[in-house]
Design an enzyme around this catalytic site. Structure first.
Site, mmCIF file in Angstrom:
data_model
loop_
_atom_site.group_PDB
_atom_site.id
_atom_site.type_symbol
_atom_site.label_atom_id
_atom_site.label_comp_id
_atom_site.label_asym_id
_atom_site.label_seq_id
_atom_site.Cartn_x
_atom_site.Cartn_y
_atom_site.Cartn_z
ATOM 1 N N GLU A 1 -11.479 -32.635 -95.681
ATOM 2 C CA GLU A 1 -12.717 -31.890 -95.903
ATOM 3 C C GLU A 1 -12.655 -30.594 -95.118
ATOM 4 O OE1 GLU A 1 -16.411 -33.909 -95.099
ATOM 5 O OE2 GLU A 1 -15.723 -35.779 -96.020
ATOM 6 N N GLU B 1 -14.721 -40.548 -91.260
ATOM 7 C CA GLU B 1 -15.433 -40.125 -90.067
ATOM 8 C C GLU B 1 -16.112 -41.264 -89.302
ATOM 9 O OE1 GLU B 1 -16.352 -35.587 -91.663
ATOM 10 O OE2 GLU B 1 -18.036 -36.897 -91.167
#
Length: 454
Positions: free
Chosen positions: A356, A171
């Site tokens: 995720e 991320e």
């Protein structure tokens, strides 16, 4: 309720990878043990008002000491793979050499996972930059992109035999924008011009690391993990449609276009040039856009956007009555499916892993049971959204539930629980929740069906 899929789904094939995921700072604890250096999150947690309840990661889930028990926990869920991250300040000394005690921990952990026949997906950077590098400018300092390459070279040399898949970064949006532009994550800087430059240096670091990872671990996959939300306009007004476009561009396209197309979104040159990195040197985009074996994608929710005269967009609530999780994120599996299919149409993508996906719920432990019915529904609906995207032609190879266990949830401290396993932070006792049992049963059933077909 259980988690079910059509029996014809590719997601039931033995070649599709199912796993659970964690991150080093969120679970390991032992932040001053065996020569581990201070990270930006250690420093950030000490700043008043930055983390809810003044929580920190000094103990977390004590995984550094309980890792053997946690591997048994992973095995009990019947998953194929475990996604974890390496703590950069644990394995590299300040002089840039290997810390053998920190490396020993990961060698023991990864070796035991391999012995348990659990695939290992390793992320090199899940937000815990060594503080001494932040003191030299952090991700605003181009030199630290090359420091990351050195770290990637050293640690992949040490761990190559134990790792099936390497992700350079988790991320970049959160590390750069939340950390340097908005100031709500470490290191806590809040300058609009900082975020996109930090993002560029992170993407550059990713590109610089790819050749050394391929050299040191030729049999492993190499990629990167992006987080994405699906953006919607608050209304059909032209200005709200523009707000949606800008949110989608700044949150999603800004990070994927450099990787796939060797450019930042062209619309920004005209509509919002202030959101482009101030310094991009010749050759940078070629480095960033080197081929990757996979793209990791993290998804949790969607967002709704109204036009804002100075900030381009403002985040607003859905005008419809919808369900929210305990962290106030909208439950939107349909948006997940749309996002995946749209990306497939927009880009020539490598294979995708959902690295995720999960929900924060208001979990309570009653008589050694946690009845997290909302999370069971969330997993069921989002796994089926992945199934629908695969049926629509998207090349998705795996799914990782976030998270294996409750943990330190960054600026939220320990106030939010995402785990399939409940953690009592006083006793460190682990209790598998209803969602963990449903995920386990789904995977056992899938293996049974796969064996029947063969």
């Amino acid at each position: 309720m259980s988690i079910k899929l059509p029996q014809t789904s590719l997601m039931l094939a033995s070649t599709f990878t199912y796993g659970v995921a964690t991150a080093a700072f969120q679970i390991e604890g032992a932040n001053n043990t065996d020569g581990r250096l201070e990270s930006i999150w250690d420093r950030f947690c000490k700043q008043p008002g930055k983390v809810k309840n003044s929580d920190d990661g000094s103990l977390a889930c004590d995984h550094y000491n309980l890792w053997q028990e946690d591997i048994q926990l992973i095995q009990s869920l019947s998953v194929d793979a475990y996604r974890l991250s390496i703590s950069w300040p644990r394995v590299i000394k300040q002089n840039g050499t290997i810390n053998p005690l920190g490396v020993r921990f990961y060698k023991q952990l990864l070796s035991a996972l391999k012995e348990a026949k659990i695939q290992t997906f390793v992320t090199l950077y899940h937000w815990d930059l060594p503080q001494h590098l932040e003191d030299r400018g952090g991700w605003l300092n181009r030199e630290n992109s090359f420091k990351f390459r050195e770290y990637a070279d050293l640690i992949s040399t040490e761990l190559a035999d134990y790792v099936d898949s390497w992700a350079t970064f988790n991320e970049p949006f959160c590390a750069a924008i939340l950390g340097y532009e908005q100031g709500i994550h470490a290191p806590g800087l809040a300058e609009p011009k900082y975020g996109r430059q930090a993002a560029h240096h992170i993407l550059l670091a990713h590109g610089l690391a790819l050749p050394v990872l391929r050299k040191n671990a030729p049999n492993a996959q190499v990629g990167i993990v992006l987080n994405m939300n699906k953006s919607y306009a608050a209304s059909e007004k032209a200005e709200d449609l523009f707000a949606e476009l800008m949110r989608e561009t700044l949150d999603n396209q800004f990070f994927i276009e450099p990787l796939i197309k060797a450019q930042y979104p062209q619309i920004l040159k005209t509509a919002a040039p202030e959101y482009l990195p101030a310094m991009v040197l010749e050759g940078d985009m070629e480095i960033i856009s080197q081929p990757i074996d996979f793209l990791g994608l993290n998804y949790y929710t969607c967002n709704h956007n109204a036009f804002h005269p100075t900030d381009l967009f403002s985040n607003v609530k859905n005008s419809q009555e919808v369900e929210y999780t305990d962290i106030d994120w909208e439950v939107a599996p349909h948006a997940f499916e749309e996002l995946l299919i749209n990306l497939h149409k927009q880009y020539d993508l490598p294979p995708i892993y959902i690295t995720e996906n999960g929900a924060a719920c208001a979990d309570t432990l009653v008589n050694d049971e946690v009845d997290d019915e909302q999370r069971v529904r969330y997993l069921h609906d989002h796994i089926n959204a992945v199934n629908n995207a695969i049926d629509a032609g998207v090349d998705i190879r795996g799914y990782f539930a976030w998270s294996l266990m409750d943990n330190f949830e960054w600026a939220e401290g320990y106030s939010k629980r995402f785990g399939l396993v409940y953690v009592d932070y006083t006793t460190q006792k682990r209790t598998i929740k209803r969602s963990g049992k449903a995920y386990r049963d789904f995977l056992l059933n899938r293996k049974h069906l796969s064996e029947q077909k063969t």
